[in-house]
Design a protein around this motif. Structure first.
Motif, mmCIF file in Angstrom:
data_model
loop_
_atom_site.group_PDB
_atom_site.id
_atom_site.type_symbol
_atom_site.label_atom_id
_atom_site.label_comp_id
_atom_site.label_asym_id
_atom_site.label_seq_id
_atom_site.Cartn_x
_atom_site.Cartn_y
_atom_site.Cartn_z
ATOM 1 N N ILE A 62 0.834 -1.205 0.000
ATOM 2 C CA ILE A 62 0.000 0.000 0.000
ATOM 3 C C ILE A 62 0.871 1.258 0.000
ATOM 4 C CG2 ILE A 62 -1.563 1.379 1.430
ATOM 5 C CD1 ILE A 62 -2.986 -0.810 -0.068
ATOM 6 N N GLY A 65 4.222 0.119 -3.208
ATOM 7 C CA GLY A 65 3.975 -0.545 -4.476
ATOM 8 C C GLY A 65 4.522 -1.962 -4.511
ATOM 9 N N THR A 66 4.016 -2.739 -5.461
ATOM 10 C CA THR A 66 4.352 -4.169 -5.522
ATOM 11 C C THR A 66 5.794 -4.424 -5.950
ATOM 12 O OG1 THR A 66 2.050 -4.693 -6.049
ATOM 13 C CG2 THR A 66 3.695 -6.374 -6.533
ATOM 14 N N ALA A 198 -8.453 -5.192 -8.124
ATOM 15 C CA ALA A 198 -7.273 -4.319 -8.087
ATOM 16 C C ALA A 198 -6.073 -5.056 -8.667
ATOM 17 C CB ALA A 198 -6.994 -3.901 -6.642
ATOM 18 N N ALA A 199 -5.328 -4.364 -9.524
ATOM 19 C CA ALA A 199 -4.128 -4.966 -10.110
ATOM 20 C C ALA A 199 -3.075 -5.172 -9.027
ATOM 21 C CB ALA A 199 -3.585 -4.064 -11.202
ATOM 22 N N PHE A 200 -2.380 -6.305 -9.105
ATOM 23 C CA PHE A 200 -1.376 -6.601 -8.085
ATOM 24 C C PHE A 200 0.027 -6.197 -8.536
ATOM 25 C CE2 PHE A 200 1.679 -9.743 -6.237
ATOM 26 C CZ PHE A 200 1.663 -9.244 -4.943
ATOM 27 N N SER A 202 1.111 -4.498 -10.994
ATOM 28 C CA SER A 202 1.282 -3.126 -11.476
ATOM 29 C C SER A 202 0.855 -2.076 -10.450
ATOM 30 C CB SER A 202 0.462 -2.922 -12.761
ATOM 31 O OG SER A 202 -0.918 -3.154 -12.518
ATOM 32 N N HIS A 203 0.538 -2.527 -9.234
ATOM 33 C CA HIS A 203 0.058 -1.564 -8.245
ATOM 34 C C HIS A 203 1.157 -0.581 -7.847
ATOM 35 C CE1 HIS A 203 -2.046 0.174 -4.846
ATOM 36 N NE2 HIS A 203 -0.967 -0.052 -4.105
ATOM 37 N N PRO A 205 1.406 3.105 -5.515
ATOM 38 C CA PRO A 205 0.653 4.059 -4.698
ATOM 39 C C PRO A 205 0.643 5.434 -5.347
ATOM 40 C CG PRO A 205 2.808 3.651 -3.733
ATOM 41 C CD PRO A 205 2.655 2.684 -4.868
ATOM 42 N N TRP A 271 -0.935 -9.140 -1.531
ATOM 43 C CA TRP A 271 -2.013 -9.509 -2.463
ATOM 44 C C TRP A 271 -3.356 -9.574 -1.739
ATOM 45 C CZ3 TRP A 271 -4.434 -14.611 -3.440
ATOM 46 C CH2 TRP A 271 -5.234 -14.619 -4.600
ATOM 47 N N LEU A 274 -4.777 -6.053 -1.203
ATOM 48 C CA LEU A 274 -5.384 -5.453 -2.391
ATOM 49 C C LEU A 274 -6.706 -6.124 -2.746
ATOM 50 C CD1 LEU A 274 -2.260 -4.889 -4.698
ATOM 51 C CD2 LEU A 274 -3.424 -3.237 -3.235
#
Length: 551
Positions: A62, A65-66, A198-200, A202-203, A205, A271, A274
């Motif tokens: 969060i 980013g991933t 929600a994309a994982f 490509s996440h 913030p 994951w 999200l």
């Protein structure tokens, strides 16, 4: 005095006294080092299955980013796994835990006592993290139950669970593993079928949690260093491995457990966050998704992780109080202190400051661990320190400036950064600075002091002929101890002059104060002798008398 364990019950599954103690203050004898890498890795993975890592993964993704989180976890796996590999190979070869290794790796007998305090706080901190997560799950499902009552219950239940040491822990970990895996698979299915899309991978913030603290990746890497104590935890378990299996066991305990912890379960936690509408507390979202079963899932993981936390904390407390205050009631009694301190941190709301606390804690842990690693991989290879790991009080200085100096020097530079003197970026850099400075300072100090503070002149010699001839010894006492060993039922043991219990010969020194063989724990806790074996007069007298006596 502690109730030392008799080696006559030295095999796995020996007496209950042995299971409680788990050789908390002494070298694990060869007769007890029969645990397999799979069993010990199972215990180590009790840490990986903690709800903390699911919560932490959610917070990291969060905030940063991933991709940044994944790279940070790979970095942590390589660094911490590498350190764990080095320390676990040493512990498996010697039978020593991380604290006893520290004594002979540049810190000395009393110097390593203070690193025990650093080590202990790490475990009570994670104990509190897990307790708060479980309290949230129970309170959310049964609002009538106040969180404070759960904190108290958590503190009480782990006293009997960790009282019996590694034997009970091994049973608990393997008995609860199928339950944990079943609940984890259920959670994965719920996440995969969630309406949230929600994309994982490509996440990203919208804004980094604190841009002034440096690049997002740097912040994640700094936080991961707070888990460096998992490397020393691997060593504490690795001492139960047979020496011949130390390399494979070290890989499993060091790299294997770190990969599962960071690259699998921490990322899985992100994951989940999200997929479950941004909630980072698994104690809250699992009870909402599964009801009573979610609460049970949290409780099972709590049992798995906090048995390890309390056990490891009790080891560190036992070592600290033995040396500083000469108090040795037994490893199991320090379980009580560990749970009390951890419960107190729950009441302080420690979980709300997770990342900041990890980074701050990493500053201390990195200074200690990297000074030890530097002594192992540099000083011992260059001949700046003895190649063996001396740990007995009679064979070590109280303080060795190599490790202690490196620790103090590193903290003198890094702690102001950790306290925000140089702003948020300095705070992020603090654990890196701490580790790098300590790693560089240890060989520098060893070279300046020419390694003279590793082995003091001592009249207390090892009585085991298979060990290095540390100390001038009293040949009469050594001969007496060896003769006594042949009268024991178990070959290769001797009886302690002080506590009258039998141990392997490697545990003993020939003590001029007690005029006979004394085990390492009795030597450590003796307050009346004033370390007369290290006095210049005693050492000279023993050296002069030794050649005139027959072996």
């Amino acid at each position: 005095m502690t109730s030392p364990v008799s080696d006559s019950a030295g095999a796995v599954g020996g007496g209950w006294n042995e299971r409680r103690e788990d050789y908390a203050l002494r070298r694990v004898p060869l007769s007890y080092r029969q645990w397999g890498a799979i069993s010990l890795t199972g215990v180590m993975l009790g840490v990986a299955t903690a709800m903390f890592f699911l919560a932490w993964g959610g917070q990291l993704i969060i905030a940063y980013g991933t991709v940044n989180t994944l790279i940070g976890m790979i970095f942590g796996t390589v660094l911490i796994g590498g350190v764990g590999l080095v320390l676990t190979r040493i512990s498996a070869a010697t039978g020593l835990d991380s604290d006893l290794i520290t004594r002979g790796a540049g810190f000395g007998f009393m110097g390593s006592a203070f690193t025990s305090l650093i080590y202990t706080f790490n475990f009570v901190m994670f104990f509190a993290f897990e307790g708060e997560i479980m309290a949230a799950a129970i309170h959310d499902y049964w609002p009538v139950i106040p969180s404070w009552s759960v904190y108290l219950a958590v503190g009480l239940v782990f006293i009997p669970l960790t009282w019996w040491g590694i034997t009970a822990m091994n049973w608990l970990m393997w008995a609860t593993l199928p339950v944990y895996l079943g609940f984890l698979v259920w959670t994965i299915v719920l996440a995969a079928t969630s309406d949230t899309h929600a994309a994982f991978w490509s996440h990203v913030p919208t804004t980094v949690a604190n841009p002034a603290a440096g690049p997002a990746l740097l912040q994640v890497m700094a936080a991961s260093l707070g888990l460096i104590s998992m490397a020393t935890g691997a060593a504490d378990l690795g001492r139960f491995l047979p020496p011949g299996k130390r390399t494979g066991g070290a890989v499993a305990l060091g790299f294997g457990s770190m990969f599962v912890t960071l690259c699998v379960l921490t990322m899985l936690g992100g994951w989940f966050t999200l997929r479950f509408d941004g909630s980072t507390n698994p104690g809250a979202y699992l009870s909402g998704l599964m009801g009573i079963w979610g609460v049970l899932f949290v409780i099972v993981t709590q049992l798995r992780i906090n048995t390890t936390n309390v056990y490891s904390g009790s080891l560190a407390y036992a070592n600290f109080f033995c040396r500083i205050f000469h108090i040795t009631p037994g490893r199991q009694y320090w379980v009580i202190l560990t749970t009390v301190v951890g419960t107190g941190l729950m009441f302080g709301g420690i979980l709300d400051h997770l990342n900041a606390i990890l980074t701050f804690e990493a500053t201390f842990i990195m200074a200690w661990v990297m000074a030890v690693v530097s002594d192992i991989v540099i000083n011992k290879r260059l001949g700046l320190s003895p190649s063996n790991f001396v740990y007995k009080r009679a064979h070590t200085y109280k303080y060795n400036p190599v490790g202690v100096g490196a620790l103090v020097f590193a903290l003198a530079i890094a702690l102001p950064l950790a306290f925000n003197v140089a702003g948020p970026l300095g705070k992020t850099l603090a654990p890196f600075v701490s580790g790098i400075v300590a790693f560089a300072a240890a060989p520098a100090i060893a070279a300046l002091t020419r390694g003279r503070y590793y082995l003091p002149a001592t009249a207390a010699s090892n009585i085991d002929p298979a060990l290095p001839a540390v100390g001038t010894g009293s040949i009469a006492n050594i001969a007496s101890a060896r003769a006594d060993a042949h009268t024991q039922e178990v070959n290769g043991t001797s009886r302690c002059t002080t506590c009258a219990d039998s141990f392997e010969l490697a545990e003993f020194v020939s003590c001029p104060f007690h005029q006979g063989p004394v085990c390492s724990v009795c030597c450590s806790s003796e307050s009346r002798c004033k370390e007369m074996c290290k006095s210049e007069q005693q050492a000279v007298l023993t050296i002069k008398s030794a050649p005139t006596q027959s072996a």
